[in-house]
Design a protein around this motif. Structure first.
Motif, PDB file in Angstrom:
ATOM      1  N   THR A  30      44.642  53.729  37.134  1.00 10.75           N
ATOM      2  CA  THR A  30      45.354  53.136  38.278  1.00 10.75           C
ATOM      3  C   THR A  30      44.481  52.127  39.024  1.00 10.75           C
ATOM      4  O   THR A  30      44.995  51.202  39.653  1.00 10.75           O
ATOM      5  N   TYR A  31      43.147  52.288  38.946  1.00  8.45           N
ATOM      6  CA  TYR A  31      42.246  51.372  39.640  1.00  8.45           C
ATOM      7  C   TYR A  31      42.298  49.962  39.061  1.00  8.45           C
ATOM      8  O   TYR A  31      41.862  49.003  39.712  1.00  8.45           O
ATOM      9  N   ILE A  41      45.104  45.234  30.437  1.00  5.08           N
ATOM     10  CA  ILE A  41      45.103  45.772  29.070  1.00  5.08           C
ATOM     11  C   ILE A  41      43.865  45.299  28.317  1.00  5.08           C
ATOM     12  O   ILE A  41      43.217  46.079  27.602  1.00  5.08           O
ATOM     13  N   LEU A  42      43.519  44.017  28.472  1.00  4.05           N
ATOM     14  CA  LEU A  42      42.336  43.488  27.788  1.00  4.05           C
ATOM     15  C   LEU A  42      41.068  44.199  28.258  1.00  4.05           C
ATOM     16  O   LEU A  42      40.207  44.554  27.444  1.00  4.05           O
ATOM     17  N   ALA A  43      40.955  44.423  29.579  1.00  4.93           N
ATOM     18  CA  ALA A  43      39.776  45.119  30.117  1.00  4.93           C
ATOM     19  C   ALA A  43      39.688  46.541  29.573  1.00  4.93           C
ATOM     20  O   ALA A  43      38.602  47.030  29.234  1.00  4.93           O
ATOM     21  N   LEU A 174      39.852  42.939  42.067  1.00  2.83           N
ATOM     22  CA  LEU A 174      38.994  43.600  41.088  1.00  2.83           C
ATOM     23  C   LEU A 174      38.639  42.558  40.033  1.00  2.83           C
ATOM     24  O   LEU A 174      39.525  41.925  39.457  1.00  2.83           O
ATOM     25  N   SER A 175      37.349  42.392  39.778  1.00  8.90           N
ATOM     26  CA  SER A 175      36.942  41.429  38.763  1.00  8.90           C
ATOM     27  C   SER A 175      37.186  42.015  37.377  1.00  8.90           C
ATOM     28  O   SER A 175      37.266  43.235  37.201  1.00  8.90           O
ATOM     29  N   LEU A 182      34.770  50.100  34.468  1.00  7.24           N
ATOM     30  CA  LEU A 182      35.522  51.327  34.727  1.00  7.24           C
ATOM     31  C   LEU A 182      36.061  51.919  33.428  1.00  7.24           C
ATOM     32  O   LEU A 182      36.118  53.141  33.266  1.00  7.24           O
ATOM     33  N   SER A 183      36.447  51.053  32.482  1.00  6.40           N
ATOM     34  CA  SER A 183      36.951  51.524  31.197  1.00  6.40           C
ATOM     35  C   SER A 183      35.832  52.088  30.328  1.00  6.40           C
ATOM     36  O   SER A 183      36.053  53.025  29.557  1.00  6.40           O
ATOM     37  N   VAL A 184      34.637  51.515  30.441  1.00 12.19           N
ATOM     38  CA  VAL A 184      33.480  52.037  29.706  1.00 12.19           C
ATOM     39  C   VAL A 184      33.013  53.356  30.305  1.00 12.19           C
ATOM     40  O   VAL A 184      32.529  54.245  29.602  1.00 12.19           O
ATOM     41  N   ALA A 185      33.185  53.496  31.620  1.00 13.55           N
ATOM     42  CA  ALA A 185      32.609  54.629  32.347  1.00 13.55           C
ATOM     43  C   ALA A 185      33.111  55.982  31.853  1.00 13.55           C
ATOM     44  O   ALA A 185      32.352  56.959  31.823  1.00 13.55           O
TER      45      ALA A 185
END
Length: 393
Positions: A30-31, A41-43, A174-175, A182-185
């Motif tokens: 959601t972030y 989606i790409l991120a 959000l950059s 955040l997706s890697v985290a």
């Protein structure tokens, strides 16, 4: 010592499917709503490709050596180094256990309001049951739980995309790099755990690949559900998402069982890590104690924003795994017989500081990948130079 039962590819896949279906994954998704669908989606995809590729490399070390995650840390950092990271790992897993139970209880209570502390206790008891059954004996129970979660999550996805509109702009910034990080985290948070499960694999390469791929696919799915719900339903609240999707009891089951199957791994791995701290500590009793402590923490403390916690985990364990990857795959180094490998520890400390600095720099791929690449290069350069110097003497 009793020989551990070997696990197959299906068993490992089910374990990591359960890890991926998580309230924390949906919440983190959601972030990313401020990025919009396309960039969001790409991120998510870029972050998960990076995170899960590194997760695979970390897990394969345990699969090849038959060692737990913190035992593999000893191969790079020595006995005391492994104990140091094991203590940090147990602490972060106690934190994760509390956060997961807290989020699950809060969401469950929003659907069926009997008191969030009651739901925390219910979830805690179910996790205790999972631990007592044991990962090697879950078998059919795990298959049934995963089938239930899969079916319910499909329903949730269909409802969101069928009935959702496009809500108002979130109004936050959000950059793209922050979205990637955040997706890697989330995959990164499993780095210090994966070898606890791949160490017993019959086919280390296949089981590790299946684990990382399954988790990556399911985690991506959860992120997409969270981001899409925030954009289309106009809310980042898990319970509200379930209610707006009209799931009711089905949503309640998703919340409770996804929390149990994910948090079980945190508590169990805390027990495995504790064995690296002191030989008299046993995995199952420690896992039970961690669950009880996490449940109490969820009842007593508020744990609403986990972003700083995710970044703290990243800054500690990303450079640790980077040193281990460089040692195992490039240098073929093994410091297990040493008390402490000071060179590895110094490189890790530099990687830790670099990660914290990168959090203030907006890179297109986040902080984890640049930090791990830099730490791996530094590890190879410093240890290679020291090795050549020693050979000349």
């Amino acid at each position: 010592m009793k020989e551990r039962r070997k696990t197959g590819i299906l068993n490992n896949s089910l374990i990591w499917f359960g890890a991926g279906v998580s309230i924390a994954e949906i919440l983190t998704g959601t972030y990313l709503a401020p990025l919009g669908f396309g960039r969001g989606i790409l991120a998510i995809l870029v972050g998960h490709v990076i995170g899960c590729a590194l997760l695979f490399l970390a897990g394969l070390i345990g699969g090849r050596t038959g060692k737990s995650s913190m035992e593999t840390a000893g191969m790079s950092f020595g006995r005391y180094g492994a104990a140091f990271f094991a203590v940090l790992n147990v602490l972060q897993l106690v934190g994760w256990t509390g956060i997961m139970i807290y989020d699950g209880a809060l969401a469950a209570d929003s659907i069926w309001g009997i008191g969030s502390w009651i739901w925390a206790v219910v979830i805690g008891v179910l996790i205790l049951i999972w631990i007592l059954i044991g990962i090697e004996n879950l078998g059919k129970l795990n298959i049934a739980a995963m089938a239930l979660l899969f079916g319910l999550t499909v329903v949730l996805s269909v409802v969101i995309f069928r009935d959702g509109g496009v809500a108002a702009d979130p109004g936050e910034e959000l950059s793209f790099g922050a979205g990637v990080e955040l997706s890697v985290a989330m995959p990164l948070s499993w780095f210090p755990l994966i070898s606890d499960y791949t160490r017993d694999a019959e086919k280390p390469f296949g089981a590790t690949l299946a684990s990382a791929a399954t988790y990556g696919a399911v985690s991506t799915w959860m992120f997409l559900i969270g981001m899409s719900a925030a954009i289309m339903l106009g809310t980042g609240d898990i319970a509200e998402i379930m209610v707006k999707a009209g799931l009711g009891i089905a949503g309640l089951l998703i919340i409770v069982f996804s929390t149990v199957t994910t948090t079980f791994l945190d508590a169990f791995s805390a027990g495995v890590s504790a064995e690296s701290i002191h030989r008299k500590l046993s995995a199952r009793p420690v896992a039970l104690a961690v669950t009880v402590i996490g449940t109490l923490g969820a009842v007593i403390f508020a744990m609403d924003d986990i972003t700083d916690f995710l970044y703290l985990i990243g800054s500690v364990f990303a450079p640790m795994i980077a040193v281990m990857i460089a040692d195992h795959y490039i240098l073929k180094n093994d410091s297990e017989g040493r008390a402490l490998d000071w060179v590895s520890f110094a490189v890790w400390l530099a990687g830790f500081a670099f990660y914290r600095w990168l959090l203030h720099v907006d890179t297109p791929v986040g902080s984890t990948l640049p930090d791990m690449l830099a730490t791996m290069i530094l590890t190879v350069a410093v240890k290679g130079l020291l090795r050549r110097s020693k050979n000349k003497m």
